[in-house]
Design a protein around this motif. Structure first.
Motif, PDB file in Angstrom:
ATOM      1  N   LEU A 245       0.818  -1.217   0.009  1.00  0.00           N
ATOM      2  CA  LEU A 245       0.264   0.009  -0.008  1.00  0.00           C
ATOM      3  C   LEU A 245       0.828   1.319   0.007  1.00  0.00           C
ATOM      4  O   LEU A 245       0.488   2.227  -0.665  1.00  0.00           O
ATOM      5  CB  LEU A 245      -1.128  -0.121   1.175  1.00  0.00           C
ATOM      6  N   HIS A 246       1.982   1.253   0.635  1.00  0.00           N
ATOM      7  CA  HIS A 246       2.897   2.320   0.679  1.00  0.00           C
ATOM      8  C   HIS A 246       3.526   2.555  -0.662  1.00  0.00           C
ATOM      9  O   HIS A 246       3.907   3.595  -1.187  1.00  0.00           O
ATOM     10  CB  HIS A 246       3.996   2.252   1.937  1.00  0.00           C
ATOM     11  N   VAL A 247       3.803   1.578  -1.341  1.00  0.00           N
ATOM     12  CA  VAL A 247       4.177   1.566  -2.694  1.00  0.00           C
ATOM     13  C   VAL A 247       3.226   2.102  -3.669  1.00  0.00           C
ATOM     14  O   VAL A 247       3.544   2.967  -4.554  1.00  0.00           O
ATOM     15  CB  VAL A 247       4.753   0.201  -3.063  1.00  0.00           C
ATOM     16  N   ALA A 248       2.063   1.900  -3.489  1.00  0.00           N
ATOM     17  CA  ALA A 248       0.957   2.363  -4.221  1.00  0.00           C
ATOM     18  C   ALA A 248       0.932   3.778  -4.094  1.00  0.00           C
ATOM     19  O   ALA A 248       0.838   4.572  -5.008  1.00  0.00           O
ATOM     20  CB  ALA A 248      -0.381   1.616  -4.031  1.00  0.00           C
ATOM     21  N   ALA A 249       0.915   4.093  -2.810  1.00  0.00           N
ATOM     22  CA  ALA A 249       0.545   5.627  -2.179  1.00  0.00           C
ATOM     23  C   ALA A 249       1.912   6.361  -3.053  1.00  0.00           C
ATOM     24  O   ALA A 249       1.987   7.449  -3.807  1.00  0.00           O
ATOM     25  CB  ALA A 249       0.566   5.775  -0.917  1.00  0.00           C
ATOM     26  N   GLU A 250       3.120   6.040  -2.999  1.00  0.00           N
ATOM     27  CA  GLU A 250       4.396   6.383  -3.505  1.00  0.00           C
ATOM     28  C   GLU A 250       4.249   6.682  -5.063  1.00  0.00           C
ATOM     29  O   GLU A 250       4.518   7.588  -5.669  1.00  0.00           O
ATOM     30  CB  GLU A 250       5.534   6.026  -3.066  1.00  0.00           C
ATOM     31  N   LEU A 251       3.737   5.670  -5.757  1.00  0.00           N
ATOM     32  CA  LEU A 251       3.502   5.572  -7.149  1.00  0.00           C
ATOM     33  C   LEU A 251       2.597   6.908  -7.568  1.00  0.00           C
ATOM     34  O   LEU A 251       2.787   7.556  -8.511  1.00  0.00           O
ATOM     35  CB  LEU A 251       2.999   4.262  -7.755  1.00  0.00           C
ATOM     36  N   LEU A 252       1.223   6.897  -6.888  1.00  0.00           N
ATOM     37  CA  LEU A 252       0.457   7.879  -7.253  1.00  0.00           C
ATOM     38  C   LEU A 252       0.936   9.352  -6.740  1.00  0.00           C
ATOM     39  O   LEU A 252       0.506  10.492  -7.430  1.00  0.00           O
ATOM     40  CB  LEU A 252      -0.644   7.658  -6.434  1.00  0.00           C
ATOM     41  N   ARG A 253       1.948   9.590  -5.913  1.00  0.00           N
ATOM     42  CA  ARG A 253       2.362  10.733  -5.501  1.00  0.00           C
ATOM     43  C   ARG A 253       3.472  11.113  -6.594  1.00  0.00           C
ATOM     44  O   ARG A 253       3.411  12.339  -6.823  1.00  0.00           O
ATOM     45  CB  ARG A 253       3.192  10.664  -4.171  1.00  0.00           C
ATOM     46  N   ARG A 254       3.970  10.077  -7.007  1.00  0.00           N
ATOM     47  CA  ARG A 254       5.066  10.646  -8.290  1.00  0.00           C
ATOM     48  C   ARG A 254       4.423  10.870  -9.499  1.00  0.00           C
ATOM     49  O   ARG A 254       5.067  11.826 -10.318  1.00  0.00           O
ATOM     50  CB  ARG A 254       5.917   9.248  -8.402  1.00  0.00           C
ATOM     51  N   ASP A 255       3.266  10.107  -9.640  1.00  0.00           N
ATOM     52  CA  ASP A 255       2.640  10.325 -11.151  1.00  0.00           C
ATOM     53  C   ASP A 255       0.887  10.155 -10.716  1.00  0.00           C
ATOM     54  O   ASP A 255       0.374   9.335 -11.001  1.00  0.00           O
ATOM     55  CB  ASP A 255       2.907   9.201 -11.958  1.00  0.00           C
ATOM     56  N   PRO A 256       0.254  11.385 -10.445  1.00  0.00           N
ATOM     57  CA  PRO A 256      -0.985  11.245 -10.114  1.00  0.00           C
ATOM     58  C   PRO A 256      -2.087  10.595 -11.272  1.00  0.00           C
ATOM     59  O   PRO A 256      -3.107  10.069 -11.047  1.00  0.00           O
ATOM     60  CB  PRO A 256      -1.395  12.905  -9.725  1.00  0.00           C
TER      61      PRO A 256
END
Length: 433
Positions: A245-256
């Motif tokens: 889940l933290h990976v998913a959140a970071e992916l979305l932070r980098r590319d909304p």
């Protein structure tokens, strides 16, 4: 007497091979016991699996396949008894096995194979009573788990460590999943090297097969396009599903913009210390603002699980400790690349066909995942390598090696500490007043 076994007694106290892996205490151990028992039966060897009865509706004796019986022993209440409290029921469980053995000839079994330390304690007594060799597989070890605890997780109790040491001393042969686990048995438990044999677990290569990703997504009702990250396993801190889940959140932070095409699936049920917060992952998804892209899926039967593997772009195995990692090899058999923690048996399970990540830093993991998501050719290359790698891990190969261990144990059987004059467990008779 021939060294080829005709009948094997397997013991799995805390979980039955008939239970659904992925929830409660059911996991890779269940798969291992069931698959090796079935392979032994195909070779004409009869197998009795002794396990604890957990419901009143469960029959005393069931059949897994012809030649493999599952004998459910009553020991303690059927429900509401966590694994941590099972040591108090080992006497009752042992008595149940002894009672079942009264109707059998004294030389009925040729070898006892116990799985996990609780079963090892019972197997120690059973093998001594029946006068046969004891083979033991740890599956997980307290001293290893305690060295790699997740933040906030509860360490394994000292009583388990002591129990494991006793089983190591009593067993005629110890089966390790990997060379690394063999070293841990020798270095952390003083196991004599001659007693340790490496037998890698297998994968069902008839169920976990490559297939079309889009077809699998259609069958599962998933978006045909976009990126799918998958976690499979029991929901507990040891398995680190929160990292996904933290990976998913970071992916979305980098590319909304990725939100429109990202799906994160967590397939499994709460287990162990995860039962203290059974909805912790859902709460975390809300806190991270990614609940709209996360799907929580209950454990499924293996043909459906194979579809999930095929549907995924990547399978993440971020465990803090793992004796082997059946999820990794199952995903690879389906042609799906794996990103796994560089711990325990996962380097063996993943080999050169996947990506190993040191530590559990979410940004480091996101770098590895993101690199694969944007490079389709690399994913395809890893997928092809995964299929080749997994093809060498069939359960038939595992059982061939296991049979060789049985033969060695039967041939070289040593007397257990009970037979050598230890009147109390681990206490020489000479010091008993």
């Amino acid at each position: 007497m021939t060294d080829d076994p005709k009948r094997v007694a397997m013991i799995s106290v805390h979980t039955s091979p008939l239970e659904q892996p992925g929830t409660g205490d059911a996991g890779g151990l269940n798969v291992y016991v069931a698959e090796t028992a079935k392979e032994l039966a195909r070779r004409g060897i009869e197998v009795d699996i002794f396990t604890r009865r957990t419901t009143g509706e469960t029959p005393i004796v069931g059949e897994l396949v012809p030649g493999v019986r599952v004998l459910h022993v009553t020991a303690g209440p059927y429900e509401g008894l966590p694994k941590e409290e099972l040591p108090g029921q080992l006497c009752a469980f042992s008595a149940g096995i002894m009672q079942a053995g009264l109707s059998l000839p004294e030389d009925h079994y040729d070898v006892v194979h116990s799985h996990y330390w609780l079963a090892g304690q019972v197997g120690w007594l059973a093998s001594d009573r029946w006068g046969v060799a004891l083979v033991h597989t740890m599956h997980t070890m307290a001293r290893v788990k305690n060295r790699h605890l997740a933040e906030g997780d509860r360490p394994e109790p000292r009583g388990r460590e002591i129990g494991e040491v006793q089983v190591v001393e009593a067993a005629d042969r110890l089966v390790a999943n990997t060379e690394g686990e063999a070293r841990e048995l020798i270095e952390l438990y003083a196991a004599p090297p001659r007693k340790v044999s490496v037998v890698p677990p297998g994968v069902d290569l008839t169920t976990f097969t490559p297939g079309d990703r889009k077809d699998a997504r259609v069958a599962l009702g998933l978006p045909v396009d976009g990126d799918l990250l998958l976690f499979v396993g029991r929901i507990q801190p040891l398995k680190a599903p929160d990292l996904l889940l933290h990976v998913a959140a970071e992916l979305l932070r980098r590319d909304p913009e990725r939100r429109r095409r990202l799906t994160v699936a967590v397939l499994g049920g709460p287990s162990g210390t995860g039962l203290a917060r059974p909805h912790g992952l859902e709460e975390l998804a809300d806190e991270l603002g990614i609940a709209d892209v996360v799907r929580f899926v209950q454990p499924v039967q293996r043909p459906v699980l194979a579809q999930w593997y095929r549907a995924a772009d990547l399978v993440l195995v971020p465990s803090h400790s793992e004796s082997f990692g059946l999820v990794a090899i199952e995903a690879q058999a389906c042609g799906t690349p794996v990103v796994a923690a560089d711990v325990g048996g996962l380097p063996t399970a993943v080999g050169d066909a996947g990506i190993l990540v040191e530590g559990h830093d979410a940004r480091t993991w996101t770098d590895a995942v993101e690199a694969l998501l944007v490079d389709e050719e690399l994913r395809l290359e890893l997928g092809r390598a995964s299929i080749r790698h997994a093809s060498g891990f069939g359960w038939d190969a595992t059982t061939d090696r296991l049979l060789a261990v049985y033969q060695q144990a039967i041939h070289d059987r040593t007397h257990s500490p009970i037979a050598e004059g230890e009147g109390l467990v681990g206490v020489p008779r000479a010091v008993i007043p």
